[in-house]
Each structure stands twice: as structure tokens, then as C-alpha cells.
Scaffold this motif. Structure first.
Motif, PDB file in Angstrom:
ATOM      1  N   GLN A  94       1.649  -1.464   0.059  1.00  0.00           N
ATOM      2  CA  GLN A  94       0.246  -0.219   0.267  1.00  0.00           C
ATOM      3  C   GLN A  94       0.855   1.256  -0.043  1.00  0.00           C
ATOM      4  OE1 GLN A  94      -1.680   1.041   4.114  1.00  0.00           O
ATOM      5  NE2 GLN A  94      -3.568   1.778   2.823  1.00  0.00           N
ATOM      6  N   GLN A  95       1.699   1.565   0.677  1.00  0.00           N
ATOM      7  CA  GLN A  95       3.059   2.409   1.396  1.00  0.00           C
ATOM      8  C   GLN A  95       3.383   2.436  -0.524  1.00  0.00           C
ATOM      9  OE1 GLN A  95       5.647   1.523   3.372  1.00  0.00           O
ATOM     10  NE2 GLN A  95       7.380   3.384   2.846  1.00  0.00           N
ATOM     11  N   ASP A 104     -10.838  12.327 -10.340  1.00  0.00           N
ATOM     12  CA  ASP A 104      -9.237  13.045 -10.992  1.00  0.00           C
ATOM     13  C   ASP A 104      -9.354  13.563 -11.433  1.00  0.00           C
ATOM     14  OD1 ASP A 104      -8.639  10.511  -9.299  1.00  0.00           O
ATOM     15  OD2 ASP A 104      -7.562   9.284 -10.941  1.00  0.00           O
ATOM     16  N   HIS A 152       2.480   1.719  -3.413  1.00  0.00           N
ATOM     17  CA  HIS A 152       1.586   2.044  -4.797  1.00  0.00           C
ATOM     18  C   HIS A 152       1.073   3.459  -4.151  1.00  0.00           C
ATOM     19  CE1 HIS A 152      -2.500   2.888  -5.883  1.00  0.00           C
ATOM     20  NE2 HIS A 152      -2.525   1.700  -6.854  1.00  0.00           N
ATOM     21  N   ASN A 153       0.842   3.807  -2.899  1.00  0.00           N
ATOM     22  CA  ASN A 153      -0.096   5.144  -2.815  1.00  0.00           C
ATOM     23  C   ASN A 153       0.574   6.383  -2.839  1.00  0.00           C
ATOM     24  OD1 ASN A 153      -2.427   3.901  -2.681  1.00  0.00           O
ATOM     25  ND2 ASN A 153      -2.253   4.380   0.019  1.00  0.00           N
ATOM     26  N   GLU A 154       2.365   5.920  -2.714  1.00  0.00           N
ATOM     27  CA  GLU A 154       3.406   6.949  -3.229  1.00  0.00           C
ATOM     28  C   GLU A 154       3.413   7.120  -4.497  1.00  0.00           C
ATOM     29  OE1 GLU A 154       7.829   7.601  -2.733  1.00  0.00           O
ATOM     30  OE2 GLU A 154       7.194   6.486  -1.140  1.00  0.00           O
ATOM     31  N   ALA A 211      -5.176   6.503  -4.179  1.00  0.00           N
ATOM     32  CA  ALA A 211      -4.874   5.856  -3.580  1.00  0.00           C
ATOM     33  C   ALA A 211      -5.677   5.037  -2.925  1.00  0.00           C
ATOM     34  CB  ALA A 211      -4.291   6.587  -2.228  1.00  0.00           C
ATOM     35  N   LEU A 212      -4.965   3.524  -2.338  1.00  0.00           N
ATOM     36  CA  LEU A 212      -5.711   2.871  -2.149  1.00  0.00           C
ATOM     37  C   LEU A 212      -5.594   2.172  -0.616  1.00  0.00           C
ATOM     38  CD1 LEU A 212      -4.882  -0.672  -4.391  1.00  0.00           C
ATOM     39  CD2 LEU A 212      -7.564   1.412  -4.141  1.00  0.00           C
ATOM     40  N   SER A 213      -7.030   2.203  -0.074  1.00  0.00           N
ATOM     41  CA  SER A 213      -7.265   1.643   1.669  1.00  0.00           C
ATOM     42  C   SER A 213      -6.776   0.389   1.870  1.00  0.00           C
ATOM     43  CB  SER A 213      -8.788   1.406   2.352  1.00  0.00           C
ATOM     44  OG  SER A 213      -9.250  -0.024   1.730  1.00  0.00           O
ATOM     45  N   PRO A 215      -0.748   8.843  -6.530  1.00  0.00           N
ATOM     46  CA  PRO A 215      -1.744   9.307  -5.224  1.00  0.00           C
ATOM     47  C   PRO A 215      -2.861   9.629  -5.586  1.00  0.00           C
ATOM     48  CG  PRO A 215      -0.177  10.874  -5.971  1.00  0.00           C
ATOM     49  CD  PRO A 215       0.262   9.521  -6.812  1.00  0.00           C
ATOM     50  N   THR A 216      -2.956   9.372  -6.718  1.00  0.00           N
ATOM     51  CA  THR A 216      -5.027  10.527  -7.503  1.00  0.00           C
ATOM     52  C   THR A 216      -5.537   8.944  -7.275  1.00  0.00           C
ATOM     53  OG1 THR A 216      -4.039   9.541  -9.656  1.00  0.00           O
ATOM     54  CG2 THR A 216      -3.915  11.657  -8.512  1.00  0.00           C
TER      55      THR A 216
END
Length: 142
Positions: A18-19, A132, A21-23, A29-31, A26-27
Motif C-alpha cells: 500500500q505504501q 481524478d 502504491h499510494n506514493e 490511493a488505496l485503503s 497518489p491520485t
């Protein structure tokens, strides 16, 4: 450089995937719950240089909407241009059945688009996810 690639299998690897992927995306981002759900239907892996997290990947099988397999290799910016992306990409490609491969890259990720083009991917379409402002580029292995 020795890249260690580990399938997402526990809470620590879920959080690391997750870290990364989300970096990089960022548009979109997954929980943590979304990552856990994706891990039930896709091959999610994290990549380490020794014990240092450097990237993650997704291999998604074809489905009714997408007849191609999806391969996405993500490398954190400080670790790019060291061969990690190449190793991770080849590892993912080896997991496919070779019946058509595509990738999705955030258009603002110029390094990612350049990497895909270098590996024979061609742009098929650009699309926006609902809400987005930065589009994704769908590319297929030509």
C-alpha cells in the motif's frame, strides 16, 4: 543488487505494498481493505533490496472486460535507474501466460511511461478515473 520479491501474505506486506502504491499513484490511493481485497484476485508482491523496501508489483489475470493480463511494476523514485524495475518487470512478465499484456501508468509518472515504451509497450488510450484530474495511460505490449 539483489532484489528480493515477496508475495503479499500478511499485514506487514499489505502495508508495504500500500505504501509504495499510494506514493506512486497518489491520485488513486488505496485503503488497507482495498489492498487486502486485491490480493485475493491478483498477485501482489513487494520488492526489497536487502531489507529496504524499493517497490511493489501487480499481476492481474484477464477477465470478461479485459482479455489481456495486466502487469504493473512500481519502483520508488530514490531506487530507480538501478535495475530494480527491470528485475521486477521480468519477474512479473514470467508470471503471465503470454496471451496479451497491458499496463496502466499515471500519466504524470514520466519515468514509468518511458520504461514501458522502452520495453515495447504502446499507448492504447488515456483515461480519467471518476473525480481524478491526472489521467492514466493504458499501454499494451506491442
Amino acid at each position: 543488487m539483489t532484489l528480493r520479491i515477496v508475495r503479499v501474505h500478511d499485514e506487514a506486506t499489505v502495508l508495504e505494498w500500500q505504501q509504495v502504491h499510494n506514493e506512486i499513484v497518489p491520485t488513486a490511493a488505496l485503503s488497507v481493505d482495498e489492498v487486502r481485497e486485491r490480493a485475493t484476485r491478483n498477485v501482489l508482491e513487494v520488492a526489497y533490496d536487502g531489507d529496504v523496501l524499493v517497490g511493489c508489483s501487480t499481476v492481474r489475470p484477464p477477465d470478461a472486460d479485459t482479455p489481456a493480463e495486466t502487469v504493473i511494476a512500481r519502483v520508488l523514485p530514490p531506487y530507480r535507474r538501478r535495475g530494480f524495475g527491470e528485475t521486477l518487470y521480468q519477474h512479473c512478465l514470467a508470471r503471465t501466460q503470454g496471451k496479451g499484456v497491458e499496463t496502466h501508468i499515471l500519466a504524470s509518472n514520466v519515468d514509468g511511461v518511458r520504461f514501458a515504451e522502452k520495453h515495447g509497450f504502446v499507448e492504447v488510450e488515456t483515461y480519467l478515473l471518476p473525480g481524478d484530474t491526472v489521467p492514466f495511460v493504458l499501454m499494451r505490449l506491442g
